[in-house]
Design a protein around this motif. Sequence first.
Motif, PDB file in Angstrom:
ATOM      1  N   LEU A  41     -14.320  40.895 -22.420  1.00 13.96           N
ATOM      2  CA  LEU A  41     -15.186  42.035 -22.106  1.00 13.96           C
ATOM      3  C   LEU A  41     -15.656  42.692 -23.401  1.00 13.96           C
ATOM      4  N   HIS A  42     -16.963  42.760 -23.583  1.00 13.34           N
ATOM      5  CA  HIS A  42     -17.566  43.232 -24.827  1.00 13.34           C
ATOM      6  C   HIS A  42     -17.615  44.755 -24.909  1.00 13.34           C
ATOM      7  N   GLY A  43     -18.050  45.249 -26.072  1.00 14.33           N
ATOM      8  CA  GLY A  43     -18.176  46.685 -26.299  1.00 14.33           C
ATOM      9  C   GLY A  43     -19.534  47.223 -25.879  1.00 14.33           C
ATOM     10  N   SER A  44     -19.879  48.420 -26.388  1.00 13.11           N
ATOM     11  CA  SER A  44     -21.032  49.148 -25.849  1.00 13.11           C
ATOM     12  C   SER A  44     -22.111  49.468 -26.877  1.00 13.11           C
ATOM     13  N   GLY A  45     -22.070  48.853 -28.046  1.00 14.59           N
ATOM     14  CA  GLY A  45     -23.031  49.208 -29.080  1.00 14.59           C
ATOM     15  C   GLY A  45     -24.453  48.785 -28.757  1.00 14.59           C
ATOM     16  N   PRO A  46     -25.435  49.313 -29.495  1.00 16.94           N
ATOM     17  CA  PRO A  46     -26.843  48.974 -29.260  1.00 16.94           C
ATOM     18  C   PRO A  46     -27.091  47.471 -29.384  1.00 16.94           C
ATOM     19  N   GLY A  47     -27.707  46.884 -28.362  1.00 16.03           N
ATOM     20  CA  GLY A  47     -28.052  45.473 -28.402  1.00 16.03           C
ATOM     21  C   GLY A  47     -26.913  44.531 -28.109  1.00 16.03           C
ATOM     22  N   VAL A  48     -25.816  45.050 -27.568  1.00 17.29           N
ATOM     23  CA  VAL A  48     -24.644  44.205 -27.342  1.00 17.29           C
ATOM     24  C   VAL A  48     -24.797  43.390 -26.062  1.00 17.29           C
ATOM     25  N   SER A  49     -24.119  42.256 -26.027  1.00 19.47           N
ATOM     26  CA  SER A  49     -23.980  41.429 -24.837  1.00 19.47           C
ATOM     27  C   SER A  49     -22.704  40.632 -25.008  1.00 19.47           C
ATOM     28  N   ALA A  50     -22.290  39.967 -23.965  1.00 20.29           N
ATOM     29  CA  ALA A  50     -21.102  39.122 -24.071  1.00 20.29           C
ATOM     30  C   ALA A  50     -21.311  38.047 -25.139  1.00 20.29           C
ATOM     31  N   ASN A 112     -12.963  44.417 -26.015  1.00 20.52           N
ATOM     32  CA  ASN A 112     -13.350  45.023 -27.281  1.00 20.52           C
ATOM     33  C   ASN A 112     -13.998  46.384 -27.023  1.00 20.52           C
ATOM     34  N   SER A 113     -13.428  47.450 -27.588  1.00 24.57           N
ATOM     35  CA  SER A 113     -14.028  48.778 -27.530  1.00 24.57           C
ATOM     36  C   SER A 113     -14.208  49.240 -26.077  1.00 24.57           C
ATOM     37  N   MET A 114     -15.449  49.435 -25.610  1.00 26.83           N
ATOM     38  CA  MET A 114     -15.674  49.815 -24.220  1.00 26.83           C
ATOM     39  C   MET A 114     -15.081  48.781 -23.271  1.00 26.83           C
ATOM     40  N   GLY A 115     -15.165  47.512 -23.641  1.00 26.34           N
ATOM     41  CA  GLY A 115     -14.567  46.468 -22.815  1.00 26.34           C
ATOM     42  C   GLY A 115     -13.069  46.628 -22.682  1.00 26.34           C
ATOM     43  N   GLY A 116     -12.423  47.146 -23.719  1.00 30.35           N
ATOM     44  CA  GLY A 116     -10.992  47.424 -23.626  1.00 30.35           C
ATOM     45  C   GLY A 116     -10.693  48.554 -22.660  1.00 30.35           C
ATOM     46  N   VAL A 118     -12.570  49.311 -20.071  1.00 30.41           N
ATOM     47  CA  VAL A 118     -12.790  48.753 -18.736  1.00 30.41           C
ATOM     48  C   VAL A 118     -11.586  47.907 -18.322  1.00 30.41           C
ATOM     49  N   ALA A 119     -11.061  47.113 -19.242  1.00 27.55           N
ATOM     50  CA  ALA A 119      -9.881  46.295 -18.947  1.00 27.55           C
ATOM     51  C   ALA A 119      -8.693  47.165 -18.560  1.00 27.55           C
ATOM     52  N   ALA A 120      -8.500  48.260 -19.273  1.00 27.73           N
ATOM     53  CA  ALA A 120      -7.380  49.152 -18.974  1.00 27.73           C
ATOM     54  C   ALA A 120      -7.559  49.826 -17.616  1.00 27.73           C
ATOM     55  N   GLU A 121      -8.782  50.270 -17.314  1.00 25.06           N
ATOM     56  CA  GLU A 121      -9.026  50.894 -16.010  1.00 25.06           C
ATOM     57  C   GLU A 121      -8.841  49.884 -14.878  1.00 25.06           C
ATOM     58  N   LEU A 122      -9.291  48.649 -15.083  1.00 22.37           N
ATOM     59  CA  LEU A 122      -9.104  47.595 -14.087  1.00 22.37           C
ATOM     60  C   LEU A 122      -7.620  47.349 -13.848  1.00 22.37           C
ATOM     61  N   SER A 123      -6.837  47.340 -14.910  1.00 24.49           N
ATOM     62  CA  SER A 123      -5.393  47.136 -14.790  1.00 24.49           C
ATOM     63  C   SER A 123      -4.725  48.273 -14.033  1.00 24.49           C
ATOM     64  N   ALA A 124      -5.216  49.491 -14.241  1.00 21.60           N
ATOM     65  CA  ALA A 124      -4.646  50.642 -13.543  1.00 21.60           C
ATOM     66  C   ALA A 124      -5.025  50.643 -12.064  1.00 21.60           C
ATOM     67  N   MET A 136      -8.977  45.715 -28.166  1.00 19.74           N
ATOM     68  CA  MET A 136      -9.329  45.793 -29.575  1.00 19.74           C
ATOM     69  C   MET A 136     -10.117  47.077 -29.849  1.00 19.74           C
ATOM     70  N   GLY A 137      -9.548  47.969 -30.654  1.00 23.09           N
ATOM     71  CA  GLY A 137     -10.250  49.209 -30.979  1.00 23.09           C
ATOM     72  C   GLY A 137     -10.778  49.871 -29.736  1.00 23.09           C
ATOM     73  N   SER A 138      -9.888  50.101 -28.775  1.00 23.92           N
ATOM     74  CA  SER A 138     -10.300  50.444 -27.415  1.00 23.92           C
ATOM     75  C   SER A 138     -10.018  51.892 -27.065  1.00 23.92           C
ATOM     76  N   GLY A 139     -10.893  52.435 -26.219  1.00 28.22           N
ATOM     77  CA  GLY A 139     -10.615  53.713 -25.588  1.00 28.22           C
ATOM     78  C   GLY A 139      -9.811  53.510 -24.323  1.00 28.22           C
ATOM     79  N   GLY A 140      -9.784  54.522 -23.476  1.00 26.88           N
ATOM     80  CA  GLY A 140      -9.055  54.419 -22.211  1.00 26.88           C
ATOM     81  C   GLY A 140      -7.618  54.842 -22.355  1.00 26.88           C
ATOM     82  N   LEU A 141      -6.795  53.941 -22.849  1.00 25.29           N
ATOM     83  CA  LEU A 141      -5.378  54.251 -23.066  1.00 25.29           C
ATOM     84  C   LEU A 141      -5.150  54.964 -24.390  1.00 25.29           C
TER      85      LEU A 141
END
Length: 297
Positions: A41-50, A112-116, A118-124, A136-141
């Motif tokens: 799961l990728h992050g949220s920066g400008p122009g990002v994609s998987a 990665n980042s926003m993807g992290g 999302v992964a944490a919220e999915l796990s919860a 990786m360098g993730s928010g959420g937790l």
Amino acid sequence: MTAVESASAELTYESTRATAQVDGLTFNYHEAGTGEPLLLLHGSGPGVSAWSNFRHNLPVFAQRFRTIMPDLPGFGASDLPELAEVYPIAAARLIARFMDELGIESVSIIGNSMGGAVAAELSALYPERVRRIAIMGSGGLSVGIFQAEPSEGFKRLFEFLEEPSRERMIGWIKTMVFDQTLITDELVDERMTNATADGVLARTGAIFASMFNPANQQKYVPLWTRASTFTTPTLMLWGRDDRMLPYDQAHFANRWLPEVELHTFARCGHWVQVERKAEFERVAIEFLTRDAAEGEA
């Protein structure tokens, strides 16, 4: 040519690309390899994609896993739904239904980042569906302890979204990496093209607006406040020189998560998968396959 280089040459954007319909939305994704399923799961920066985030890592993970890289809702070529809650929760619910469409009952995730987040919220939300996560360098937790908010990286990101320009794109990318020689004209051109494509800035703005919307914030209980109840085995990967989500954010989660490991990379910024590619892949694979390896022993 090594086996990985050969596989990389064969795994092109088009050869790995597929789409799925989830609640009337189109999900764009890339898939390669066989075995236990792994979501990247990728992050949220400008122009990002998987593809932009993980394409160089895909051949390595595809040797061990059924590796699936979705464009998160609203990014890349995936549709964005109406956001009546903060984005990581909304995206996590959709990823669970995306898994249903692909016939995946449970999965390991690298985020990665926003993807992290999302992964944490999915796990919860669905702990029975997530075996392990490496974030990786993730928010959420994670939560800032010492650094000022917003971080330098977020300031540069919001400046670009407010008034996009090549100069501001370069300013943002400079905060992503420790090694500034990685900032090539090709990278900047690719990100500018993707970030300024029709509708992309509006979708990106809506995603961030959902997280600052007072109505959404009022009904959202931050995941880090529930860290001690989190049951998914978690590996946190962090660049010590991260200027987007600074390294100090790792320590709250590292203290309170029941099953957690923290791996820090020196001379590395936010893009761990780029700057410390081989080490990142080695550490992540060891963590994700540890149960299998112990069973074989």
